[in-house]
Motif scaffolding. Sequence first.
Motif, PDB file in Angstrom:
ATOM      1  N   ALA A 276       0.832  -1.212   0.000  1.00  0.00           N
ATOM      2  CA  ALA A 276       0.000   0.000   0.000  1.00  0.00           C
ATOM      3  C   ALA A 276       0.861   1.254   0.000  1.00  0.00           C
ATOM      4  N   ASN A 277       1.930   1.231   0.791  1.00  0.00           N
ATOM      5  CA  ASN A 277       2.839   2.374   0.860  1.00  0.00           C
ATOM      6  C   ASN A 277       3.565   2.580  -0.465  1.00  0.00           C
ATOM      7  N   ALA A 278       3.953   1.474  -1.110  1.00  0.00           N
ATOM      8  CA  ALA A 278       4.646   1.557  -2.398  1.00  0.00           C
ATOM      9  C   ALA A 278       3.772   2.214  -3.442  1.00  0.00           C
ATOM     10  N   VAL A 279       2.527   1.796  -3.529  1.00  0.00           N
ATOM     11  CA  VAL A 279       1.613   2.367  -4.516  1.00  0.00           C
ATOM     12  C   VAL A 279       1.276   3.813  -4.162  1.00  0.00           C
ATOM     13  N   ALA A 280       1.087   4.103  -2.879  1.00  0.00           N
ATOM     14  CA  ALA A 280       0.799   5.482  -2.461  1.00  0.00           C
ATOM     15  C   ALA A 280       1.946   6.416  -2.823  1.00  0.00           C
ATOM     16  N   ASN A 281       3.174   5.963  -2.603  1.00  0.00           N
ATOM     17  CA  ASN A 281       4.336   6.775  -2.984  1.00  0.00           C
ATOM     18  C   ASN A 281       4.386   6.991  -4.490  1.00  0.00           C
ATOM     19  N   SER A 282       4.094   5.949  -5.244  1.00  0.00           N
ATOM     20  CA  SER A 282       4.133   6.048  -6.700  1.00  0.00           C
ATOM     21  C   SER A 282       3.055   6.987  -7.218  1.00  0.00           C
ATOM     22  N   VAL A 283       1.830   6.825  -6.720  1.00  0.00           N
ATOM     23  CA  VAL A 283       0.700   7.630  -7.188  1.00  0.00           C
ATOM     24  C   VAL A 283       0.855   9.096  -6.779  1.00  0.00           C
ATOM     25  N   SER A 284       1.358   9.329  -5.576  1.00  0.00           N
ATOM     26  CA  SER A 284       1.482  10.717  -5.091  1.00  0.00           C
ATOM     27  C   SER A 284       2.463  11.530  -5.922  1.00  0.00           C
ATOM     28  N   THR A 285       3.407  10.860  -6.584  1.00  0.00           N
ATOM     29  CA  THR A 285       4.333  11.601  -7.434  1.00  0.00           C
ATOM     30  C   THR A 285       3.619  12.255  -8.617  1.00  0.00           C
ATOM     31  N   LEU A 286       2.478  11.710  -9.011  1.00  0.00           N
ATOM     32  CA  LEU A 286       1.678  12.347 -10.066  1.00  0.00           C
ATOM     33  C   LEU A 286       1.268  13.753  -9.651  1.00  0.00           C
ATOM     34  N   ALA A 287       0.814  13.882  -8.413  1.00  0.00           N
ATOM     35  CA  ALA A 287       0.359  15.184  -7.931  1.00  0.00           C
ATOM     36  C   ALA A 287       1.502  16.163  -7.737  1.00  0.00           C
ATOM     37  N   ASN A 288       2.721  15.650  -7.571  1.00  0.00           N
ATOM     38  CA  ASN A 288       3.875  16.522  -7.320  1.00  0.00           C
ATOM     39  C   ASN A 288       4.537  17.043  -8.588  1.00  0.00           C
ATOM     40  N   ILE A 289       4.051  16.650  -9.755  1.00  0.00           N
ATOM     41  CA  ILE A 289       4.706  17.038 -11.005  1.00  0.00           C
ATOM     42  C   ILE A 289       4.886  18.552 -11.139  1.00  0.00           C
ATOM     43  N   PRO A 290       3.874  19.386 -10.883  1.00  0.00           N
ATOM     44  CA  PRO A 290       4.093  20.844 -11.005  1.00  0.00           C
ATOM     45  C   PRO A 290       5.162  21.367 -10.044  1.00  0.00           C
TER      46      PRO A 290
END
Length: 451
Positions: A276-290
């Motif tokens: 769960a933590n691995a996927v959360a870290n991966s997905v959250s990088t989408l929001a950090n792009i800007p």
Amino acid sequence: MTATAKSQGPLFTKRALFTLIWPLLLEQTLSVTMGMADTLMVAGVGEAAVSSVSLVDSLNILIIQILSALATGGAVIASQYLGRRDEENASRSAAQLYSVLGISTVAVGVVCMLLSRPILRMVFGSIDEDVMRFAQQYFLISAVSYPFIGLYNGGAALFRAQGNSRISMLASLVMNVINIAGNALLIYGFGMGVIGAALATLIGRVFAAVFILWQNQDLHNPLRVQRFADLRPRRRPIMQILSIGIPSGLENGMFQIGKLCVSSLTSTLGTTAIAANAVANSVSTLANIPGNTMSLATIPVIGQCLGAGEKKQAQRYSVTLLGIAITGLAVTNAALFFLMPEVVTWFNLSAEASAMCTHVVHWFNLFSIFFWATSFTLPNALRAGGDAKFTMSVSIVSMWLFRVILSYIFVLQFHLGLTGVWFGMFIDWICRSLCFLVRFARGKWMEHKVI
């Protein structure tokens, strides 16, 4: 890039900023896509494979971030020389950066290959044997790629330093296309699982490094290596690079070591929490792009302003880029917040892991809008001014005091599970934001002599 000879004129027009930023935005999107592609494609092999890739990637990020700090140092020095219109010293500093990165990445790669299992056991302690087996396979191949990702990062930073982010974007495109195609072929076509994902990443990094070094030698590139002799290590330019690179490297290193400590804590919560933590870290990088995009843009813009002696412009552009970062983060985090229940279904997680992942990402979205840019974009303006020791000190203290210690308290004393780990991170962001905002407002970050 548009620049004027008059000191009172703007060094960057709106068009020049747009020309710098949009390729960086695409490059960051591609970079995130690469990470998510690995996680998505490995997810089909099972949660043990996802967990192993996640754990090793946290170690890979530690090593790559420490070495990439040298690229930041080289970019700051090169951008200030370019702002001063001193292309000769800018070119020499670029050559020295390639030498330092080449030597250091090869040395680290060899050590990691020889000591892969002891390093993994020391960092992650007792983990399931299946996870350890996958992790060692992934780590060995990752270590081979260190010199290539190091040279790519160095070359990309130097192109950005002169305002040419298109080249680093194209290199990232090459790397991602090869990685995704390689994943499809090796994981699904040949059934190679974790080894296939690692090999695809390695091949992509090799091609990216070759591409960016080839572009570096373009005759019109002011930072090209003009003579082979320029690569011979020289004390003065190396010390200039290290004056920024060492504090940034220590900052990145301690930051990632702290994250590894937290990863070790997460690993005690079980395979479900790790996945769960691995996927959360991966997905959250989408929001950090800007935010990441503006962080990369800040170094060349502020570096050139300070190299030209334009402190007022440096302040003004810092605020502008920070504002763009916050606005972009608000949009992407709001979108991910509402889309998360659908996004999490892409990763083949169990129902328990999916619920856990969605919960922590929702909290991430809320805190990221208000505190991410001031925690990670703003300090790049300080580094561009040579204030790397201050950013290092704040980051290390805040990381260990809040993200690490508080995470252990939240998990072990208050039994908050994975949510407690992420709340330690959020409090770390708040502390960093306050310190960096005060430092920026006082203006002392512009008083350092870098070149």
